[in-house]
Design an enzyme around this catalytic site. Sequence first.
Site, PDB file in Angstrom:
ATOM      1  N   HIS A 196      19.725 -21.622  16.508  1.00 31.98           N
ATOM      2  CA  HIS A 196      21.118 -21.648  17.241  1.00 31.98           C
ATOM      3  C   HIS A 196      20.704 -22.035  18.722  1.00 31.98           C
ATOM      4  CE1 HIS A 196      25.591 -21.249  18.606  1.00 31.98           C
ATOM      5  NE2 HIS A 196      24.739 -21.254  19.413  1.00 31.98           N
ATOM      6  N   HIS A 236      20.955 -24.431  23.082  1.00 34.29           N
ATOM      7  CA  HIS A 236      21.353 -25.671  23.470  1.00 34.29           C
ATOM      8  C   HIS A 236      20.460 -25.683  24.175  1.00 34.29           C
ATOM      9  CE1 HIS A 236      25.813 -23.742  22.089  1.00 34.29           C
ATOM     10  NE2 HIS A 236      25.394 -23.241  22.315  1.00 34.29           N
ATOM     11  N   ASN A 281      27.304 -29.588  21.271  1.00 34.36           N
ATOM     12  CA  ASN A 281      28.421 -29.419  22.400  1.00 34.36           C
ATOM     13  C   ASN A 281      28.361 -29.733  23.292  1.00 34.36           C
ATOM     14  OD1 ASN A 281      26.402 -27.511  22.794  1.00 34.36           O
ATOM     15  ND2 ASN A 281      28.427 -26.006  24.437  1.00 34.36           N
ATOM     16  N   LYS A 296      28.953 -27.788  13.106  1.00 34.68           N
ATOM     17  CA  LYS A 296      28.991 -26.741  14.268  1.00 34.68           C
ATOM     18  C   LYS A 296      30.469 -26.815  14.673  1.00 34.68           C
ATOM     19  CE  LYS A 296      28.810 -22.987  17.340  1.00 34.68           C
ATOM     20  NZ  LYS A 296      28.023 -22.732  18.469  1.00 34.68           N
ATOM     21  N   HIS A 303      31.249 -20.787  15.711  1.00 29.37           N
ATOM     22  CA  HIS A 303      31.836 -19.952  16.811  1.00 29.37           C
ATOM     23  C   HIS A 303      33.531 -19.349  16.603  1.00 29.37           C
ATOM     24  CE1 HIS A 303      31.479 -19.450  21.282  1.00 29.37           C
ATOM     25  NE2 HIS A 303      32.516 -18.921  21.030  1.00 29.37           N
ATOM     26  N   HIS A 361      26.607 -16.057  16.668  1.00 24.04           N
ATOM     27  CA  HIS A 361      25.874 -15.148  17.290  1.00 24.04           C
ATOM     28  C   HIS A 361      26.852 -13.727  17.848  1.00 24.04           C
ATOM     29  CE1 HIS A 361      29.342 -17.953  18.973  1.00 24.04           C
ATOM     30  NE2 HIS A 361      28.403 -18.635  19.373  1.00 24.04           N
ATOM     31  N   ASP A 372      20.976 -18.167  21.211  1.00 26.88           N
ATOM     32  CA  ASP A 372      22.027 -18.891  21.763  1.00 26.88           C
ATOM     33  C   ASP A 372      21.872 -19.376  23.008  1.00 26.88           C
ATOM     34  OD1 ASP A 372      24.867 -19.763  22.355  1.00 26.88           O
ATOM     35  OD2 ASP A 372      25.759 -18.352  22.279  1.00 26.88           O
ATOM     36  N   HIS A 388      22.370 -23.045  31.991  1.00 30.31           N
ATOM     37  CA  HIS A 388      23.599 -23.424  33.025  1.00 30.31           C
ATOM     38  C   HIS A 388      22.592 -23.225  34.683  1.00 30.31           C
ATOM     39  CE1 HIS A 388      26.740 -23.737  30.729  1.00 30.31           C
ATOM     40  NE2 HIS A 388      26.057 -23.119  30.452  1.00 30.31           N
ATOM     41  N   ALA A 398      29.974 -19.600  31.119  1.00 26.43           N
ATOM     42  CA  ALA A 398      29.425 -19.103  30.148  1.00 26.43           C
ATOM     43  C   ALA A 398      28.035 -19.149  29.399  1.00 26.43           C
ATOM     44  CB  ALA A 398      30.379 -18.807  29.300  1.00 26.43           C
TER      45      ALA A 398
HETATM   46  C1  NCD Z   1      26.982 -22.050  25.360  1.00 25.49           C
HETATM   47  C2  NCD Z   1      26.692 -23.489  26.263  1.00 25.49           C
HETATM   48  O1  NCD Z   1      26.644 -22.920  27.521  1.00 25.49           O
HETATM   49  O2  NCD Z   1      26.555 -24.037  25.686  1.00 25.49           O
HETATM   50  N1  NCD Z   1      27.688 -20.789  26.608  1.00 25.49           N
HETATM   51  C3  NCD Z   1      27.686 -19.042  25.818  1.00 25.49           C
HETATM   52  O3  NCD Z   1      27.882 -18.668  26.053  1.00 25.49           O
HETATM   53  N2  NCD Z   1      26.850 -19.504  24.527  1.00 25.49           N
HETATM   54  C4  NCD Z   1      27.607 -22.147  24.238  1.00 25.49           C
HETATM   55  C5  NCD Z   1      28.557 -21.637  23.488  1.00 25.49           C
HETATM   56  O4  NCD Z   1      27.641 -21.080  22.496  1.00 25.49           O
HETATM   57  O5  NCD Z   1      29.309 -20.743  23.068  1.00 25.49           O
HETATM   58 ZN    ZN Z   2      25.999 -21.741  21.629  1.00 24.05          ZN
END
Ligand code: NCD
Ligand code: ZN
Length: 332
Positions: free
Chosen positions: A12, A14, A40, A95, A134, A168, A240, A244, A256
């Site tokens: 998982h 990003h 995403n 997803k 999710h 998660h 996960d 950012h 988040a």
């Molecule tokens: C994730 C993101 O920033 O893409 N953020 C997070 O808090 N985990 C999205 C997600 O997996 O919820």
């Molecule tokens: Zn995620």
Amino acid sequence: MQLQLTSPLDMHLHLRQGEMLKNITPLSSKTFSGALIMPNTVPPITTKEMVKNYRDEIVEAAKDGTFTPYMTLFFSNSYNYEFLQSIKDDILAIKLYPAGITTNSEGGVNSFDIETLKETLEAMSQLQIPLCIHGESDGFVMDREAEFIPIYKQLATAFPKLKIVMEHITTAASAKAVLEHDNLYATITLHHLYITLDDVAGGMLQPHLFCKPIAKRPEDRAALIDLALNANPKVMFGSDSAPHPKSAKEAPGCAAGVFTAPIALQALAQLFEQHGKLENLQAFVSDNAQKIYNITPPKKSILLEKKEFIVPDSYGEIVPFLAGKSLQWSIQ
Ligand code: NCD
Ligand code: ZN
């Protein structure tokens, strides 16, 4: 002391887009032999062409032939059998996000009515495409995951041949639910094995620990630790890791996501050793995922050694989990 891991997997992840993707992808491809790439993005990954372009961008940035990006598609109930058959070989999973529940999930699902989802989920089941979810309701933030469990159970019962991954998981209730249906599996992150809500908001607010789902109670963390450290075959590692820029985290309206990818294996080794379970790390970070997803990632040997590693204060503009802290394990 040393620990050799073979082909670690992050199920998982990003990786974002553009400059950010170029900068962070090598931080995963260096130590993992594959990862399940979340869709995403802006806009989300919804077509075969987008999947291919996104994969090419990642492969190019990885600069490492022993890293496989396992691609996903952003779920929509407009996907039919014909479309899914045409894209099956390009993706590992689909997803599903409830609409608006987290970063870039506005195009997600508004209704979990089985009738509405039936055509797509039946096609996925027939084509053996796993569904990653999710799982959070739009209720009170601490109860969202628990409120979603009945939906997991309904889906698992209605589509018994569909592999469903509870992404998660953060609660003792989810840790129990995953064991109650043959077709339910789960990913567990590093940060949910380390922190509780107290670490996020018990003292001064810690924006770099703020993520969805929010970290929960000590007894929830204990249930996750129990599943992960015993390498229960129903669970696998999914970081996960969700970077950012610092400016989006240290801001009113903090984004988040916790960035863990570059320190995940070191911090996991520390946790597993503390609990006397180092021998189970291989299963948690690779073997379980290989069996659940039926994949054979490229062979990659990672040697961890018990030697101090000070987590960097930042990777470019991103502040990692445990920034500035000392870990007892490093990667050789
Ligand atoms: C994730 C993101 O920033 O893409 N953020 C997070 O808090 N985990 C999205 C997600 O997996 O919820
Ligand atoms: Zn995620």
